[in-house]
Design an enzyme around this catalytic site. Structure first.
Site, short mmCIF file in Angstrom:
data_model
loop_
_atom_site.label_atom_id
_atom_site.label_comp_id
_atom_site.label_asym_id
_atom_site.label_seq_id
_atom_site.Cartn_x
_atom_site.Cartn_y
_atom_site.Cartn_z
N SER A 245 0.82 -1.22 0.00
CA SER A 245 0.00 0.00 0.00
C SER A 245 0.85 1.26 0.00
CB SER A 245 -0.92 0.02 1.22
OG SER A 245 -0.14 0.02 2.42
N THR A 266 11.62 -5.95 12.40
CA THR A 266 11.15 -7.05 13.25
C THR A 266 11.05 -8.36 12.48
OG1 THR A 266 8.85 -6.50 12.77
CG2 THR A 266 9.85 -5.49 14.73
N HIS A 283 14.01 -2.45 0.84
CA HIS A 283 13.82 -1.55 1.98
C HIS A 283 15.13 -0.89 2.37
CE1 HIS A 283 9.67 -2.08 3.70
NE2 HIS A 283 9.66 -2.98 2.75
N ARG A 284 16.21 -1.67 2.38
CA ARG A 284 17.51 -1.12 2.79
C ARG A 284 17.99 -0.06 1.80
NH1 ARG A 284 20.30 -6.86 4.52
NH2 ARG A 284 19.56 -6.90 6.70
N ARG A 287 16.47 3.45 2.37
CA ARG A 287 16.75 4.22 3.59
C ARG A 287 17.92 5.17 3.39
NH1 ARG A 287 17.21 -1.25 7.00
NH2 ARG A 287 15.23 -2.13 6.28
N GLU A 295 17.87 -5.48 13.89
CA GLU A 295 16.93 -6.56 13.60
C GLU A 295 16.59 -7.24 14.92
OE1 GLU A 295 18.72 -9.03 10.63
OE2 GLU A 295 18.39 -7.56 9.02
#
Length: 447
Positions: A245, A266, A283-284, A287, A295
């Site tokens: 989303s 997580t 995702h990394r 950033r 983690e």
């Protein structure tokens, strides 16, 4: 020191000439913006906007008293117009200081792209910083030692900062990390382009970074805390959404303008799961490079400010009120104490934290669940919610909204859906802001 913004847009203006995009189509009224230009106390003009004399007249100003015209960046927009009677525009070499006859002092600040930033000091000790489009300071701010900050005419944060917040949120993060920007600094977004829809969405994104936008022709006074400035930044924000989303991107965007963010993943790693590894890699890559990653599912100590290094020692200094004025806090020159009590936390995500917690208490087995698993899980979720309520850190948490789809076919699936719904509701009840992201569009549920 009085500053009038003759324009607040990108060099090509907004809307861009001939551009058919939705952002340009809706950039009307106060959201239409000419190229950014600053008129300071009627005497100093920084950058030129099309029709500068008319722009000044519309703002109730005149260029008749301008004694210096400075440019901050190579010009690739409409042809520059220098009104008759104005000095020829020029640039100040990086690191050089210019003293004007009217009492202003200008220092050129090196930036990380072609161009020059300017620090302007007024006769009353006020200071402002202006950065060109797409720019961040190059190296330590104002030539101060790493981790330190020294402004022209004294130390401390700027009263007013104008920069490309949307295009370079990392520049604002660097200024905060150095102490050049604190909670009392008025941060104005300029060089606004068609990358963000104008209107409510633009102002919402800026408010989340502690910045604001103003219409062309606005006059500001450096050192005066403005009426209508962005509201106090929320300490706790929950971002909900379905799969893909845009909820994680929204959460990351909310902290992109803050330094030393701790990203709490997580989900961990999953041996042999190539698709999961690709998700984690994406995702990394998204950033900012200055963020750190942990983690872990042990969230309560992090929310309590108990961040530890490998030897068990504290990584960060004592607790501070988020957004507190650094100048009013004892020990405010300590690097760990400069902007927030501890690094902001981005927790992604609560659904994976719950999965881990349910694994540990045996919640997937009906007999174990009834024999004590339900109670054990409730104790864990209650402890997490209590830690969120008591935290002094800035927190943005991500979670899945799973209660609107098909009813799961298995008891374990229904149990997870129900428990995640309860956790989201309890966590959200402790947050100043709750957002629901649908098709990349964030909807404010609270705050």
């Amino acid at each position: 020191m009085e500053l009038t913004l003759l324009g607040t847009g990108a060099p090509q203006g907004l809307p861009r000439p001939g551009c058919p995009c939705a952002a340009c189509a809706t950039a009307v009224g106060d959201e239409a913006r000419a190229a950014t230009a600053l008129l300071i106390d009627g005497a100093l003009l920084i950058d030129l906007t099309p029709g500068p004399a008319f722009a000044a007249a519309r703002a109730g100003q005149s260029l008749a008293g301008v004694r210096q015209v400075l440019l901050s960046h190579p010009h690739d927009g409409p042809a520059l117009e220098v009104p008759a009677g104005l000095p020829q525009p020029g640039r100040v070499a990086d690191g050089r200081e210019l003293a004007l006859l009217d009492g202003h002092r200008v220092r050129a600040i090196a930036v990380d792209i072609p161009g020059t930033g300017y620090e302007i000091g007024g006769g009353g000790g006020e200071r402002l910083l202006y950065l060109p489009p797409g720019a961040a300071p190059a190296g330590p701010v104002n030539g101060a030692a790493a981790g330190g900050y020294e402004a022209m005419g004294g130390t401390g944060p700027y009263d007013l900062v104008l920069l490309d917040v949307i295009g370079r949120p990392d520049a604002l993060a660097r200024l905060r990390a150095s102490g050049a920007v604190d909670a009392a600094t008025d941060v104005i977004a300029v060089h606004l382009d068609h990358t963000v829809p104008p209107g409510a969405e633009l102002h919402r994104r800026l408010a989340a970074t502690g910045a604001r936008a103003v219409p062309d022709g606005t006059t500001l006074v450096a050192g005066e805390f403005p009426v209508g400035a962005p509201p106090e930044l929320p300490r706790r924000t929950l971002v909900l959404g379905g799969a893909r989303s845009g909820k994680s991107a929204e959460a990351e965007r909310r902290l992109a303008a803050f330094p030393d963010v701790l990203y709490v993943a997580t989900g961990g790693t999953r041996e042999g799961d190539t698709e999961w590894a690709q998700r984690v890699a994406l995702h990394r890559e998204r950033r900012p490079p200055g963020w750190r990653t942990a983690e872990t599912c042990d969230l309560v100590p992090l929310l309590s400010g108990g961040e530890r290094d490998a030897a068990g020692g504290p990584l960060l200094g004592p607790a501070r009120e988020p957004g507190a004025d650094r100048r009013a806090v004892p020990g405010g020159d300590d690097a760990a104490d400069r902007v927030f009590d501890a690094s902001p936390l981005l927790i992604d995500c609560l659904a994976l934290w719950l999965t881990h917690a349910m694994d540990e208490v045996g919640a997937w087995d009906d007999a174990t669940w009834e024999a004590g698993g339900r109670r054990a899980l409730r104790e864990r979720t209650d402890a997490l919610v209590a830690a969120v309520r008591a935290t002094r850190r800035q927190v943005v948490a991500v979670s899945n909204e799973v209660g609107s789809g098909v009813v799961p076919a298995t008891p374990a699936g229904r149990r997870f859906r129900d428990e995640l719904g309860r956790l989201n509701a309890a966590f959200g009840a402790e947050c100043e802001q709750v957002l629901l992201v649908i098709a990349g569009q964030p909807l404010a549920l609270r705050g």
